[in-house]
Design a protein around this motif. Structure first.
Motif, mmCIF file in Angstrom:
data_model
loop_
_atom_site.group_PDB
_atom_site.id
_atom_site.type_symbol
_atom_site.label_atom_id
_atom_site.label_comp_id
_atom_site.label_asym_id
_atom_site.label_seq_id
_atom_site.Cartn_x
_atom_site.Cartn_y
_atom_site.Cartn_z
ATOM 1 N N ASN A 105 29.523 44.697 40.905
ATOM 2 C CA ASN A 105 30.218 43.980 39.901
ATOM 3 C C ASN A 105 31.660 44.708 40.041
ATOM 4 O O ASN A 105 31.881 45.872 39.850
ATOM 5 C CB ASN A 105 29.857 44.204 38.531
ATOM 6 C CG ASN A 105 28.459 43.339 38.304
ATOM 7 O OD1 ASN A 105 28.421 42.118 38.469
ATOM 8 N ND2 ASN A 105 27.326 44.147 38.075
ATOM 9 N N ALA A 106 32.704 43.689 39.738
ATOM 10 C CA ALA A 106 34.117 44.289 39.814
ATOM 11 C C ALA A 106 34.693 43.440 38.696
ATOM 12 O O ALA A 106 34.762 42.247 38.553
ATOM 13 C CB ALA A 106 34.878 44.059 41.043
ATOM 14 N N PHE A 107 35.286 44.277 37.400
ATOM 15 C CA PHE A 107 36.224 43.529 36.492
ATOM 16 C C PHE A 107 37.533 44.171 36.543
ATOM 17 O O PHE A 107 37.891 45.030 36.822
ATOM 18 C CB PHE A 107 35.409 44.141 35.226
ATOM 19 C CG PHE A 107 34.180 43.672 34.973
ATOM 20 C CD1 PHE A 107 33.950 42.355 34.561
ATOM 21 C CD2 PHE A 107 33.057 44.552 35.325
ATOM 22 C CE1 PHE A 107 32.689 41.900 34.490
ATOM 23 C CE2 PHE A 107 31.892 44.130 35.118
ATOM 24 C CZ PHE A 107 31.551 42.801 34.341
ATOM 25 N N PHE A 138 38.873 38.850 35.576
ATOM 26 C CA PHE A 138 38.238 38.337 36.488
ATOM 27 C C PHE A 138 36.848 39.265 36.496
ATOM 28 O O PHE A 138 36.886 40.288 36.532
ATOM 29 C CB PHE A 138 38.756 38.310 37.673
ATOM 30 C CG PHE A 138 40.272 37.388 37.710
ATOM 31 C CD1 PHE A 138 39.928 36.214 37.566
ATOM 32 C CD2 PHE A 138 41.250 38.156 37.575
ATOM 33 C CE1 PHE A 138 41.359 35.414 37.659
ATOM 34 C CE2 PHE A 138 42.461 37.562 37.480
ATOM 35 C CZ PHE A 138 42.573 36.069 37.740
ATOM 36 N N HIS A 139 35.729 38.469 36.797
ATOM 37 C CA HIS A 139 34.177 39.107 37.165
ATOM 38 C C HIS A 139 33.943 38.716 38.583
ATOM 39 O O HIS A 139 33.733 37.768 38.853
ATOM 40 C CB HIS A 139 33.305 39.016 36.251
ATOM 41 C CG HIS A 139 31.956 39.382 36.375
ATOM 42 N ND1 HIS A 139 30.610 38.908 36.185
ATOM 43 C CD2 HIS A 139 31.589 40.440 37.179
ATOM 44 C CE1 HIS A 139 29.833 39.596 36.784
ATOM 45 N NE2 HIS A 139 30.169 40.601 37.422
ATOM 46 N N TYR A 140 34.189 39.626 39.557
ATOM 47 C CA TYR A 140 33.831 39.418 40.732
ATOM 48 C C TYR A 140 32.463 40.280 41.309
ATOM 49 O O TYR A 140 32.351 41.081 40.588
ATOM 50 C CB TYR A 140 35.077 40.041 41.757
ATOM 51 C CG TYR A 140 36.184 38.868 41.859
ATOM 52 C CD1 TYR A 140 36.125 38.221 42.940
ATOM 53 C CD2 TYR A 140 37.181 38.718 40.909
ATOM 54 C CE1 TYR A 140 37.188 37.105 43.114
ATOM 55 C CE2 TYR A 140 38.326 37.857 41.114
ATOM 56 C CZ TYR A 140 38.232 37.039 42.299
ATOM 57 O OH TYR A 140 39.061 36.243 42.438
ATOM 58 N N ILE A 141 31.937 39.665 42.174
ATOM 59 C CA ILE A 141 30.692 40.316 42.757
ATOM 60 C C ILE A 141 30.572 40.347 44.106
ATOM 61 O O ILE A 141 31.261 39.418 44.896
ATOM 62 C CB ILE A 141 29.339 39.513 42.153
ATOM 63 C CG1 ILE A 141 29.382 37.981 42.550
ATOM 64 C CG2 ILE A 141 29.326 39.775 40.549
ATOM 65 C CD1 ILE A 141 27.968 37.481 42.300
ATOM 66 N N ASN A 142 29.789 41.377 44.635
ATOM 67 C CA ASN A 142 29.509 41.404 46.183
ATOM 68 C C ASN A 142 28.102 41.837 46.071
ATOM 69 O O ASN A 142 27.573 42.500 45.495
ATOM 70 C CB ASN A 142 30.443 42.479 46.929
ATOM 71 C CG ASN A 142 30.378 42.328 48.088
ATOM 72 O OD1 ASN A 142 29.692 41.686 48.819
ATOM 73 N ND2 ASN A 142 31.537 43.101 48.844
#
Length: 145
Positions: A105-107, A138-142
């Motif tokens: 998770n990236a915020f 933004f909430h990005y995921i990988n």
């Protein structure tokens, strides 16, 4: 490495983009760093360029239940040189290869457009826009492909 992490941690721009903008005292940072460097829940990487100059760092922290949280900082002398997306890609690929099935998770604060572009370029996918640490983010995921 404790000193270079400390320098990056207290950089004005890093503090401005962090969810906690308070300057960190060295002794507190040193205690944190020494406990995390030995902790298998933390995956800390320092990146160097071809000239062996320290460019920046990534930190991935396991949060249980197959989830982790990523953070990044770039030395101010090396910003704007496209290091961030490469660092994020390398760090996340390495972490995911060692931890299959995890989601990273990236915020990112909404106003931090530069970081958002770096995460996108590194292959992170936008999951949603949320309130995180009292900020629109933004909430990005990988995840493992």
């Amino acid at each position: 490495d404790v000193e270079i992490y400390y320098k990056w941690l207290n950089d004005t721009e890093v503090r401005n983009q962090s969810y906690n903008s308070t300057t960190v005292e060295f002794e507190n940072h040193k205690n944190w760093f020494e406990s995390k460097i030995k902790n298998e829940m933390y995956f800390l990487l320092i990146f160097q360029n071809i000239d062996k100059q320290n460019v920046g760092q990534t930190r991935i922290q396991k949060q249980g239940n197959k989830e982790a949280l990523i953070g990044i900082s770039i030395d101010k002398k090396h910003r704007g040189k496209n290091y961030a997306s490469r660092m994020l890609k390398i760090a996340s690929e390495c972490f995911l290869s060692l931890n299959p099935g995890f989601i990273i998770n990236a915020f990112i604060k909404i106003e931090n457009v530069v970081s958002e572009k770096s995460f996108k370029k590194a292959g992170f996918e936008l999951a949603e826009i949320v309130e995180y640490e009292k900020c629109q983010s933004f909430h990005y995921i990988n995840r493992t492909k």
